[in-house]
Enzyme design. Structure first.
Site, PDB file in Angstrom:
ATOM      1  N   PHE A 142       0.857  -1.208   0.000  1.00  0.00           N
ATOM      2  CA  PHE A 142       0.000   0.000   0.000  1.00  0.00           C
ATOM      3  C   PHE A 142       0.882   1.242   0.000  1.00  0.00           C
ATOM      4  O   PHE A 142       1.768   1.381   0.843  1.00  0.00           O
ATOM      5  CB  PHE A 142      -0.910   0.014   1.236  1.00  0.00           C
ATOM      6  CG  PHE A 142      -1.909   1.143   1.200  1.00  0.00           C
ATOM      7  CD1 PHE A 142      -3.112   1.007   0.518  1.00  0.00           C
ATOM      8  CD2 PHE A 142      -1.633   2.362   1.810  1.00  0.00           C
ATOM      9  CE1 PHE A 142      -4.028   2.054   0.454  1.00  0.00           C
ATOM     10  CE2 PHE A 142      -2.541   3.416   1.751  1.00  0.00           C
ATOM     11  CZ  PHE A 142      -3.743   3.254   1.074  1.00  0.00           C
ATOM     12  N   ASP A 227       9.332   2.394   1.334  1.00  0.00           N
ATOM     13  CA  ASP A 227       8.197   3.169   1.840  1.00  0.00           C
ATOM     14  C   ASP A 227       8.144   2.940   3.343  1.00  0.00           C
ATOM     15  O   ASP A 227       7.727   1.880   3.811  1.00  0.00           O
ATOM     16  CB  ASP A 227       6.906   2.710   1.159  1.00  0.00           C
ATOM     17  CG  ASP A 227       5.687   3.488   1.663  1.00  0.00           C
ATOM     18  OD1 ASP A 227       5.754   4.037   2.779  1.00  0.00           O
ATOM     19  OD2 ASP A 227       4.673   3.525   0.947  1.00  0.00           O
ATOM     20  N   LYS A 256       2.858   9.995   8.322  1.00  0.00           N
ATOM     21  CA  LYS A 256       2.221   9.487   9.530  1.00  0.00           C
ATOM     22  C   LYS A 256       2.847  10.032  10.828  1.00  0.00           C
ATOM     23  O   LYS A 256       2.619  11.182  11.177  1.00  0.00           O
ATOM     24  CB  LYS A 256       2.215   7.952   9.502  1.00  0.00           C
ATOM     25  CG  LYS A 256       1.213   7.401   8.466  1.00  0.00           C
ATOM     26  CD  LYS A 256       0.950   5.943   8.685  1.00  0.00           C
ATOM     27  CE  LYS A 256      -0.039   5.372   7.686  1.00  0.00           C
ATOM     28  NZ  LYS A 256      -1.424   5.610   8.021  1.00  0.00           N
TER      29      LYS A 256
HETATM   30  N1  PLP Z   1       2.486   4.226   2.453  1.00  0.00           N
HETATM   31  C1  PLP Z   1       2.191   3.404   3.471  1.00  0.00           C
HETATM   32  C2  PLP Z   1       3.131   2.292   3.807  1.00  0.00           C
HETATM   33  C3  PLP Z   1       1.037   3.588   4.218  1.00  0.00           C
HETATM   34  O1  PLP Z   1       0.755   2.763   5.220  1.00  0.00           O
HETATM   35  C4  PLP Z   1       0.176   4.652   3.876  1.00  0.00           C
HETATM   36  C5  PLP Z   1      -1.075   4.868   4.610  1.00  0.00           C
HETATM   37  O2  PLP Z   1      -1.591   4.015   5.273  1.00  0.00           O
HETATM   38  C6  PLP Z   1       0.516   5.485   2.807  1.00  0.00           C
HETATM   39  C7  PLP Z   1       1.687   5.245   2.131  1.00  0.00           C
HETATM   40  C8  PLP Z   1      -0.365   6.638   2.409  1.00  0.00           C
HETATM   41  O3  PLP Z   1      -0.234   7.650   3.347  1.00  0.00           O
HETATM   42  P1  PLP Z   1      -1.310   8.848   3.397  1.00  0.00           P
HETATM   43  O4  PLP Z   1      -2.592   8.242   3.848  1.00  0.00           O
HETATM   44  O5  PLP Z   1      -0.719   9.830   4.363  1.00  0.00           O
HETATM   45  O6  PLP Z   1      -1.403   9.402   2.023  1.00  0.00           O
END
Ligand code: PLP
Length: 416
Positions: A142, A227, A256
């Site tokens: 994700f 990520d 986050k």
């Molecule tokens: N990358 C990862 C690993 C995530 O867990 C998330 C959100 O859960 C995101 C990206 C996306 O982040 P945002 O919701 O701040 O756009």
């Protein structure tokens, strides 16, 4: 009651919080909750941390925003703190990263890193006549909801109805090095991977596997991108997960927990990669805003001054063992997965039923906030400040509710 003025794109619980203190939240009816979700791994210092409150107040009283047309001292300080934190681990110095680009969310950080690697590949290979723009991503991963980040998130339920998505992403199974190797071609320029797939159900990348991904990137002249939107900023017991794994990524993305609840995202990259985003190639109005950077700076400073990495490891081990022994005692927890303060308990039935039961007020016990990350999997992401005593309190509440829910009563909930 749900507002008729809002889009209905979220399935919200009918709870309205009034305030929080530390790991606890309080609602309009006066109920108390242990927050073991931290706003989806975001409220890293818990609620109303005095230093974060003071930093935000102090910055707001000066100015909130000036734009990236000017130098922003707080942005410079936050970047320096991030770079220095990336180079230092609890076991000693590591290579880390050199430069920071600030944005406002995880999706935006991933958009920026996608543009960064495409530009790197363009600058490097445009004369070759063979465009190299493909990024290998992972099934069950994700990366966010914007079009680029969504294209990198190969789950049909998230992508359905949003075609055409940007091209140039190839998905392979996670934790399968042979599949990755087979997917690399002369069009590939990078690999983007989560050290632990958070939204995918807290699926931990094997250490050898992640090192193998890095090795393949080196062998094929690919950029190795992590990520760390969910795993970064202390969540796994190191400031960044790559440090605990002995990895040397070319770039990582964060969001986050970085702002402790204030929206801020970031890309950290090596110098020779970062230099490809020259003026005019990328930007954002709010990114690196003084308020967001004051918050990020304070979060990083509090993690250090309050010894929170040590606390994450201690409280995290307690949570892991507690969930495992709940499983042994009740027979209802089939698997416990995670690291640091990022845990999932896989149940013999509906995770949503347990999550809902834990929210309800019971005499003599506080509510517990967690989430059903999969139909049969409950996820726990408490603030980094959580104490062993608070972990025990949460485990007691879980035990109480698990013993109430009969195994047969647990019907699987529909997948998100
Ligand atoms: N990358 C990862 C690993 C995530 O867990 C998330 C959100 O859960 C995101 C990206 C996306 O982040 P945002 O919701 O701040 O756009």
């Amino acid at each position: 009651m749900a507002s008729p003025y809002l889009f209905e794109n979220y399935r919200r619980m009918p709870i309205r919080f009034t305030h929080g203190r530390g790991v606890r939240l309080y609602d309009e009816e006066g109920h108390e909750y242990l927050d073991f979700l931290a706003g989806l791994a975001t409220s890293s210092l818990g609620h109303a941390h005095p230093r974060l409150v003071e930093a935000i107040h102090e910055q707001a009283s000066r100015y909130l925003h000036v734009s990236n047309l000017y130098e922003i001292p707080k942005q410079e300080e936050a970047a320096e703190a991030l770079v220095k934190a990336s180079r230092r681990t609890t076991k000693g110095p590591v290579r880390g990263l050199d430069r920071v680009f600030f944005c406002n969310s995880g999706a935006e950080a991933n958009e920026a890193v996608i543009k960064l690697v495409r530009r790197w590949a363009f600058d490097r290979h445009q004369g070759d006549g063979a465009p190299r723009h493909e990024i290998v991503v992972f099934e069950n991963g994700f990366h966010g909801r914007t079009l680029g980040a969504l294209a990198a998130t190969p789950t049909p339920a998230y992508q359905r109805g949003f075609a055409p998505l940007p091209a140039g992403f190839v998905a392979v199974p996670f934790n399968d090095l042979a599949a990755l190797e087979a997917a690399i071609s002369d069009r590939t320029c990078a690999v983007l991977v989560e050290p632990i797939q958070g939204e995918g159900g807290v699926v931990v990348g094997d250490e050898d596997y992640l090192r193998g991904v890095q090795r393949l990137c080196g062998e094929h002249d690919l950029l190795f991108l992590l990520d760390e939107v969910q795993t970064g900023v202390g969540r796994t017991g190191e400031m960044f997960a790559f440090q605990g794994l002995g990895l040397e990524p070319d770039a990582i993305t964060l969001a986050k927990g970085l702002g402790g609840g204030v929206p801020v995202g970031a890309v950290l990259a090596q110098n020779d990669l970062a230099q490809h985003l020259v003026p005019g190639t990328h930007g954002t109005t709010f990114g690196g805003n003084p308020l967001a950077c004051s918050a990020a700076l304070t979060v990083l400073s509090v993690i250090e001054s309050e010894g929170l990495l040590e606390r994450v490891r201690e409280s995290g081990t307690r949570l892991q063992r507690g969930l495992q022994s709940l499983g042994e005692m009740s027979g209802r927890v089939l698997e416990v997965r995670g690291r640091g303060l990022m845990w999932a308990a896989c149940l013999d039935g509906s995770a949503a039923n347990l999550v809902t039961a834990c929210l309800e007020s019971r005499t003599g016990s506080v509510g517990l906030l967690a989430n059903a990350v999969r139909p049969d999997t409950v996820r726990f992401l408490p603030p980094l400040i959580v104490s062993v005593a608070e972990v025990d309190e949460a485990l007691a509440r879980l035990e109480q509710e698990l013993s109430r829910l009969a195994p047969g009563e647990a019907t699987p909930v529909a997948a998100r």
